[in-house]
Write a protein that holds these residues in place. Structure first.
Motif, mmCIF file in Angstrom:
data_model
loop_
_atom_site.group_PDB
_atom_site.id
_atom_site.type_symbol
_atom_site.label_atom_id
_atom_site.label_comp_id
_atom_site.label_asym_id
_atom_site.label_seq_id
_atom_site.Cartn_x
_atom_site.Cartn_y
_atom_site.Cartn_z
ATOM 1 N N TYR A 286 40.229 49.304 30.133
ATOM 2 C CA TYR A 286 40.442 48.876 31.483
ATOM 3 C C TYR A 286 41.328 49.976 32.024
ATOM 4 O O TYR A 286 41.204 50.114 33.234
ATOM 5 N N LEU A 306 39.910 45.599 41.163
ATOM 6 C CA LEU A 306 40.110 45.280 39.838
ATOM 7 C C LEU A 306 41.752 44.843 39.671
ATOM 8 O O LEU A 306 42.448 45.543 40.382
ATOM 9 N N VAL A 574 41.026 39.308 34.904
ATOM 10 C CA VAL A 574 40.098 40.313 34.774
ATOM 11 C C VAL A 574 38.914 39.621 34.346
ATOM 12 O O VAL A 574 37.791 40.113 34.920
ATOM 13 N N VAL A 578 35.833 41.008 36.935
ATOM 14 C CA VAL A 578 35.523 42.401 36.425
ATOM 15 C C VAL A 578 33.766 42.528 36.639
ATOM 16 O O VAL A 578 33.443 43.353 36.998
ATOM 17 N N GLN A 581 32.808 42.908 40.280
ATOM 18 C CA GLN A 581 33.135 44.336 40.495
ATOM 19 C C GLN A 581 32.160 45.508 39.774
ATOM 20 O O GLN A 581 31.641 46.314 40.827
ATOM 21 N N LEU A 967 33.093 50.350 33.137
ATOM 22 C CA LEU A 967 33.038 49.032 33.290
ATOM 23 C C LEU A 967 31.925 48.229 32.427
ATOM 24 O O LEU A 967 32.254 47.189 31.928
ATOM 25 N N ILE A 971 33.174 45.464 29.749
ATOM 26 C CA ILE A 971 32.563 44.006 29.906
ATOM 27 C C ILE A 971 31.800 43.664 28.421
ATOM 28 O O ILE A 971 31.913 42.745 27.902
#
Length: 978
Positions: A286, A306, A574, A578, A581, A967, A971
């Motif tokens: 992250y 974020l 988060v 996330v 985003q 990202l 994830i």
């Protein structure tokens, strides 16, 4: 047998009671007898009220005695007065005493039930630790893969072996039955003693628990009657506080054990035991996303939403100290009252086997357990802050990225911002206050940023500035955590403790928050260690009135609870944001790729770094091309450039003064002297300058020469900058001049022309030089006298008054030269007077200086024309030269002079060419490589030199793809952790 023994003992007890009672008269007070004796004597006495003493209500729920009913003894009524022994009441009493086993069994069952109930209550009071499963490493859940529990199970003792270890209850019953003295003393009821004994057997000693049964004797009853309700409440609160602190210590001990276990696991991972697991932690992944975003989107617009933990507060409110307590190391520079945080510092906390810190752009690790490394880290942070701050400014928006790893650290990303100020003091830039506000707003306006608002508890709440700013950015308090620091000073200085409670509850501020915390960050001594601060904080809150009076709750105090709450809130934010985003970046990537395909369909997507590498290869290829220039080309351009540089000096300072002499001997002597002086002082330096300029011109020609269709004008600025910087850095070898001086001096000393070809070449060289000078002189005379009659008629031009005066003066001087073609180079004073009078006679007023200036150009033209005529005569003079002009009126010493000059130029050009190809070209190539390497490390330079829509579009595409990939990986790892 044991029943017979018990019956015998009971009979002895009864006989003793009978002996004591047989001598008692009616005058003995009933109050002095034991409860059993009183019930035996007068069970129906009107003044006798047998009641069980009441226990205190605050302890009844924790006592096993309260759940047992009082056993009523069914004794036969006895009349007043003396009774004879024929009533067999001792036998009946012995029979009832045989029921002790029922009392023992009942007390044990009741005590066990009460203990189980108390245990359930304690179990309910323990907080739910399921939310902290992530603290336990994966190896614990997979421990069955590494430990064979079947072998351990077989190694354990069986139930029969365990039964041998259990106590023998029969022996316990026998021991209790022998308590004869208990009945003789008359202090306790039998059932109470047995019940208390059973409770102690089940629960242990009274000192081992915070909640214990109390004595129910008459003395304790009197004591409890004197205790007020307020003292009862205080005692209960104190016991509750001790219980909470006890569980807190248990949690800390468990966390410490988990920390050590985690450290061992991570150390094993470092040794390569589990390469599949923990290659890169979630928080590190992250943090990399945020680093890429900070480079791509420095303005923090809508593309970067974020979560981060943004730490804001007034100056000297304790922001940095709170961060250090969370990071468990004194990592930030500190000062007394002055601004130390001059730029945002992004701190990424993650787990690791060792407590270390490192910067994003550096590979050096700082060991946070060593004081010298801590001092070096603080110094490095301070240097980076000062480097980020531009001249004339106090703070900078550029972010310093720092990673801190260690066992037991809460995983999160925090950004420490400069403290908000109210007044700009001396030494600060005028816009410091506005700059700090703009930086803070830029971070807080992110809708997913968690705002950690730090308030100094030792100052008046009305003086706070940051609370208004936070309430503007988060009016509903959905992502704000309020922290009150320096609570120890606040409790000491504030007259009303309820004011602190109002601050904690947010009643004194317009802002709202998710949670409110109170912490202590030390005693104000900068040399305190983190462990010392933790101990002081725990000791303070353990004795603090704020916690004892329930103004603060246990979960609202200590930085440990704060870090846990912030970490939970951070990861919750988060997980919620996330994926959204990631979707927005996918849309941005699609738009950029579509724009590139429409505008540059046949070009590859090269970002700035890739374009720089391509330009670097082209420039190095062009530098290598210098070594492929032919020697003939080098010598031609060097000889021509050198002659252009020295021709004026040769003609004006050597040839013309020597030609004014009367004979050849004087001519040669003058030439030799002037050539020697020229060689010693000027000629070598001029030659080196010419060679260096020639190298630059050739290098520039290769750099700027278009390459046809392959030429990319996007590199032009970069190539020009590299060329200028390389030339600036290049210096010619200092020893070249000394060796060149010797070579040139030897070349000019030689007068021997070996063949006719060299003679003709010297004459040709002389004619070219003289004709060039004659042409320059004709142009100077034309500018002096104005256009001639043809130009006046054809181009309608006229002469000025001054040009007319110069023209009349020229005509008069030309008449003088026609009369005396061998006139010397200078006019005599009487000749100047004659010319002036002749002009005045025609009505032309002229100054003597004007006559001299005009004469210089007129005579120069006359001399050059005469020299050219003499040069034509010398074409056939090589035969006389070989005979040293004996028996000949022809003298061609000027031809020999120009041959010497020509030969010196050729030898100098050859020498410079060798130095260029053997040394200077390689040194220039080395300088170009160094310049390119320096430019490659300077990102600002590349941004300045490689510009345009195409570059920016490719740069955006690269960043968006990198962000999306990181990202997506984050994830995926987040889902795997779930």
């Amino acid at each position: 047998m044991w029943r017979l023994r018990r019956a015998a003992v009971a009979c002895k007890v009864c006989q003793s009671l009978v002996r004591h009672s047989s001598g008692i008269k009616g005058s003995l007070p009933l109050q002095k007898l034991h409860l059993v004796s009183r019930s035996i004597y007068h069970s129906h006495h009107p003044t006798l009220k047998l009641q069980r003493p009441q226990l205190r209500t605050s302890f009844q729920q924790f006592s096993s005695l309260t759940n047992l009913p009082l056993h009523k003894l069914k004794l036969s009524p006895i009349k007043y007065g003396y009774q004879p022994r024929r009533n067999f009441w001792p036998a009946r009493l012995a029979a009832r005493l045989l029921k002790l086993r029922y009392l023992i069994l009942g007390s044990a069952v009741g005590g066990g039930y009460t203990a189980k109930k108390t245990f359930d209550q304690w179990k309910d009071m323990i907080p739910d630790l399921s939310d902290y499963k992530w603290i336990v490493p994966d190896i614990v859940w997979e421990i069955d893969e590494y430990i064979d529990f079947e072998k351990i199970k077989k190694a354990l003792p069986n139930s029969e072996d365990l039964a041998k270890l259990t106590p023998d209850f029969d022996k316990i019953v026998e021991s209790l039955s022998l308590l004869k003295d208990f009945f003789t003393t008359g202090h306790k009821l039998v059932s109470e003693v047995i019940g208390a004994s059973g409770l102690l057997l089940l629960l242990g000693s009274p000192g081992e628990t915070a909640f214990r049964a109390t004595d129910h004797g008459s003395e304790s009853d009197k004591h409890y009657k004197k205790v007020s309700d307020k003292e009862k409440i205080d005692q209960l609160q104190e016991e509750l506080l001790h219980t909470q602190l006890k569980y807190q210590r248990i949690l800390e001990r468990l966390e410490k054990e988990n920390k050590e276990l985690r450290k061992l696991v991570l150390q094993k991972d470092d040794k390569g035991i589990h390469h599949r697991k923990l290659k890169k932690s979630l928080i590190d992944m992250y943090s990399e996303v945020l680093d890429v975003l900070s480079d791509y989107d420095a303005s923090y617009n809508t593309q970067d939403h974020l979560p981060r933990v943004v730490v804001v507060g007034d100056q000297s409110a304790g922001k940095t100290s709170v961060l250090e307590m969370i990071a468990q190391a004194r990592i930030f520079p500190r000062g007394s009252g002055e601004m130390m945080t001059r730029s945002p510092v992004k701190v990424t906390l993650s787990e690791g086997p060792h407590h270390v810190a490192l910067f994003k752009d550096s590979s050096r690790e700082f060991d946070l357990t060593k004081e010298e490394d801590l001092a070096a880290l603080r110094h490095e942070i301070e240097l980076r802050m000062r480097k980020n701050v531009k001249e004339g400014c106090t703070v900078s928006p550029e972010t310093i990225s720092l990673n801190v790893k260690g066992p037991g650290l809460q995983r999160m990303v925090l950004v420490d911002l400069p403290g908000v100020i109210n007044t700009v003091t001396s030494g600060m830039a005028p816009d410091t206050k506005e700059t700090i506000f703009s930086i803070s707003k830029a971070y807080m306006q992110n809708p997913n940023a968690i705002i950690l608002c730090i308030q100094d508890g030792s100052v008046d709440a009305e003086r706070s500035i940051v609370t208004d700013l936070v309430s503007q950015m988060d009016p509903h308090g959905r992502r704000t955590i309020f922290v009150l620091t320096k609570v120890d000073l606040a409790e000491k200085n504030v007259a009303s403790p309820s004011r602190i409670q109002q601050i904690i509850e947010g009643k004194l501020f317009p802002m709202k928050a998710l949670g409110y915390f109170a912490v202590v960050t030390g005693k104000g001594n900068s040399s305190e260690s983190i462990e010392a601060i933790k101990e002081y904080e725990e000791e303070f809150f353990q004795n603090s009135k704020l916690l004892k009076t329930s103004m603060l709750k246990a979960h609202q105090v200590t930085t440990r609870n704060l870090s846990l709450a912030v970490s939970d809130c951070f990861w919750k934010m988060v997980r919620e944001s996330v994926e959204q985003q990631a979707d927005s970046f996918k849309a941005t990537r699609f738009n950029l790729e579509t724009e590139w395909k429409n505008n540059y369909p046949r070009l590859r997507e090269l970002d700035r770094n890739e374009l720089f590498e391509k330009a670097k290869n082209e420039i190095l290829d062009e530098v290598i091309s210098l070594s492929q220039v032919t020697p003939k080309h080098w010598e031609e351009i060097l000889q021509q450039s050198l002659w252009e540089r020295v021709s004026t000096h040769v003609i004006e300072n050597i040839y013309l003064p020597a030609a004014q002499t009367m004979n050849s001997g004087t001519f040669n002597t003058t030439v030799d002297i002037k050539l020697k002086q020229w060689t010693d002082k000027q000629l070598p330096n001029k030659a080196v300058e010419v060679a260096w300029e020639t190298l630059q011109e050739e290098f520039s020609r290769f750099m700027t020469e278009p390459k046809g269709k392959e030429h990319d004008d996007i590199f032009d600025k970069l190539k020009e900058a590299v060329k200028e910087e390389s030339i600036k850095r290049h210096k010619w070898n200092d020893f070249a001049e000394d060796s060149l001086r010797v070579i040139q001096h030897n070349a000019l000393e030689d007068r021997s022309i070996s063949d006719k070809q060299q003679w003709d070449a010297a004459i040709y060289f002389m004619e070219e030089a003289l004709q060039a000078r004659l042409k320059d002189t004709e142009n100077a005379i034309e500018n002096m006298i104005g256009p001639d009659w043809k130009k006046r008629w054809l181009y309608w031009k006229n002469r000025t008054q001054e040009q007319c005066v110069h023209n009349e003066t020229k005509n008069e001087l030309e008449k003088m030269l026609k009369c005396n073609e061998e006139h010397p180079a200078y006019l005599a004073s009487d000749e100047i007077t004659t010319v002036r009078k002749n002009l005045e006679s025609r009505g032309v007023e002229v100054d003597p200086s004007l006559i001299k200036d005009t004469w210089h150009q007129v005579y120069r033209r006359h001399f050059l024309k005469t020299a050219l005529n003499h040069c034509n005569l010398c074409r056939r003079g090589f035969y006389y030269y070989q005979r040293h002009f004996v028996d000949s009126e022809l003298e061609c010493n000027d031809v020999v002079l120009f041959w010497r000059i020509q030969r010196m130029l050729a030898i100098t050009a050859n020498t410079l060419r060798q130095q260029l190809t053997n040394t200077e070209v390689r040194r220039l190539e080395k300088n170009v490589k160094e310049v390119l390497e320096d430019f490659a490390e300077d990102s600002e330079k590349k941004v300045k030199l490689l510009t345009g829509k195409r570059v920016q579009l490719a740069e955006d595409l690269k960043k968006v793809r990198e962000i999306q990939e990181k990202l997506d990986a984050f994830i995926e790892a987040l889902h795997q952790e779930k």
